[in-house]
Design an enzyme around this catalytic site. Structure first.
Site, PDB file in Angstrom:
ATOM      1  CG  ASP A  73      -1.906   1.208   1.118  1.00 20.86           C
ATOM      2  OD1 ASP A  73      -2.895   1.087   0.360  1.00 20.86           O
ATOM      3  OD2 ASP A  73      -1.676   2.246   1.766  1.00 20.86           O
ATOM      4  CD  GLU A 125      -2.373   6.243   2.062  1.00 17.14           C
ATOM      5  OE1 GLU A 125      -3.011   7.243   1.670  1.00 17.14           O
ATOM      6  OE2 GLU A 125      -2.854   5.098   2.077  1.00 17.14           O
ATOM      7  CG  HIS A 147      -7.227   6.886   3.658  1.00 17.77           C
ATOM      8  ND1 HIS A 147      -7.225   6.417   2.360  1.00 17.77           N
ATOM      9  CD2 HIS A 147      -8.521   7.186   3.948  1.00 17.77           C
ATOM     10  CE1 HIS A 147      -8.457   6.440   1.888  1.00 17.77           C
ATOM     11  NE2 HIS A 147      -9.252   6.886   2.825  1.00 17.77           N
ATOM     12  CG  ASP A 152      -5.044   1.519   4.310  1.00 17.24           C
ATOM     13  OD1 ASP A 152      -5.842   1.341   5.252  1.00 17.24           O
ATOM     14  OD2 ASP A 152      -5.062   2.526   3.581  1.00 17.24           O
TER      15      ASP A 152
END
Length: 328
Positions: free
Chosen positions: A27, A29, A164, A169
């Site tokens: 994951d 961001e 998030h 995540d």
């Protein structure tokens, strides 16, 4: 928690020989969704062939630009200022990915962001295949209300603690992927694997820190504020045709929940030269929805008008190769 239920007895008697030998659940961001946006944090859970967790890793990344939608990821310029640059963590990141299938929720997005960071660092990610957990949940016909990570997590009883946040995540996805993988193995389901091709197209437009970004016009609220968007400069070339690329000027509408924040997804479409429409008409080129069987007004009208429909993952693929508008 599912992570503790790692018993050999729960595995299928005969594991499909064609299945991969290891996975990297990822994951990231980011500062946004455009080609010049950057990764600001990344997490990787390494799993063995049966989906058992081997280890995990997390890092912040200094994007050298405005952090974008802080209200989503919570990472401010001050927090990121002392973080390593992507070239500083590329070796460790590579060691986590090497020889494994990259697994992500809406994997097209994560792969494109990762591939662009590698391109900027003049490197190539050691990944040859990716697996999208949205696509896998469809293959398994899981009874999900939508394709958000929180819905997949709830289906398998996985508790999401910090949405998030890349590390949480990735943990949630790893715990939800394990039973999904076992269900696929038990049912002899062919995994929806796709090739990971290195990206050569990317931009590196500098966005100064602490300045008004393209996301500065809205903030998180319980409602979606109206956003005045610039008029699309290209004429509408007509409807999308399956097997062909999107073309600048096409009118794109969205319906239902998306795994990526809707505003960011729309921003990326506009950045590619598409016209984001708020309603469906006979002029609409394409409807993007993860729930084509729902009874929303947009889906109903799309069915009436014969408007082409694709899901979010397919749209992400199409966004990577939007054809230029015809010159009149």
């Amino acid at each position: 928690m599912l992570e503790d239920q790692s018993t050999a007895a729960s595995s299928p008697t005969t594991w499909p020989a064609a299945y991969p030998q290891g996975y990297a659940v990822v994951d990231v961001e980011t500062t946004g969704l455009a080609r010049d946006d950057r990764i600001i944090s990344a997490a990787v859970y390494r799993l063995d062939a049966h989906g058992e967790v081997e280890d995990h890793w997390y890092t912040l990344v200094n994007p050298e630009r405005d952090p974008g939608p802080v209200w989503i990821h919570g990472l401010t310029s001050d927090v990121l200022q002392g973080a390593p640059l992507f070239p500083d963590i590329v070796e460790e990141f590579s060691s986590r990915l090497d020889g494994r299938v990259l697994v992500a929720h809406n994997a097209v997005f994560d792969w494109q962001m990762i591939a662009r960071e590698y391109a900027r660092a003049e490197r190539e990610a050691p990944v040859r295949q990716r697996l999208c957990t949205i696509a896998l949940s469809k293959e398994l016909a899981l009874p999900l209300p939508n394709h958000k990570l929180e819905s997949l997590a709830a289906h398998f009883g996985v508790v999401q603690q910090r949405a998030h946040h890349a590390l949480d995540d990735a943990r949630v996805l790893a715990e939800a992927f394990r039973p999904s993988l076992r269900a696929a193995a038990e049912g002899g389901v062919r995994l929806p694997l796709h090739e990971c091709r290195p990206l050569t197209e990317w931009t590196d437009r500098a966005v100064p820190r602490q300045q008004q970004s393209s996301y500065g016009s809205y903030r998180p609220t319980s409602w979606r504020p109206a956003r005045k968007r610039p008029a699309c400069p290209y004429p509408n070339p007509g409807r999308y045709e399956e097997g062909k690329p999107l073309k600048q000027g096409m009118r794109i509408a969205f319906s239902g929940d998306t795994s990526t924040e809707r505003d960011l997804l729309e921003d990326r479409a506009i950045e590619a030269g598409l016209h984001v429409a708020t309603s469906i008409s006979r002029l609409t080129s394409l409807l993007v929805t993860n729930d084509p069987d729902s009874g929303t007004s947009k889906v109903v009208k799309a069915r009436q008008f014969g408007t082409p429909v694709v899901d979010e993952a397919a749209f992400g693929q199409l966004l990577g190769n939007v054809a230029p508008a015809s010159r009149g």
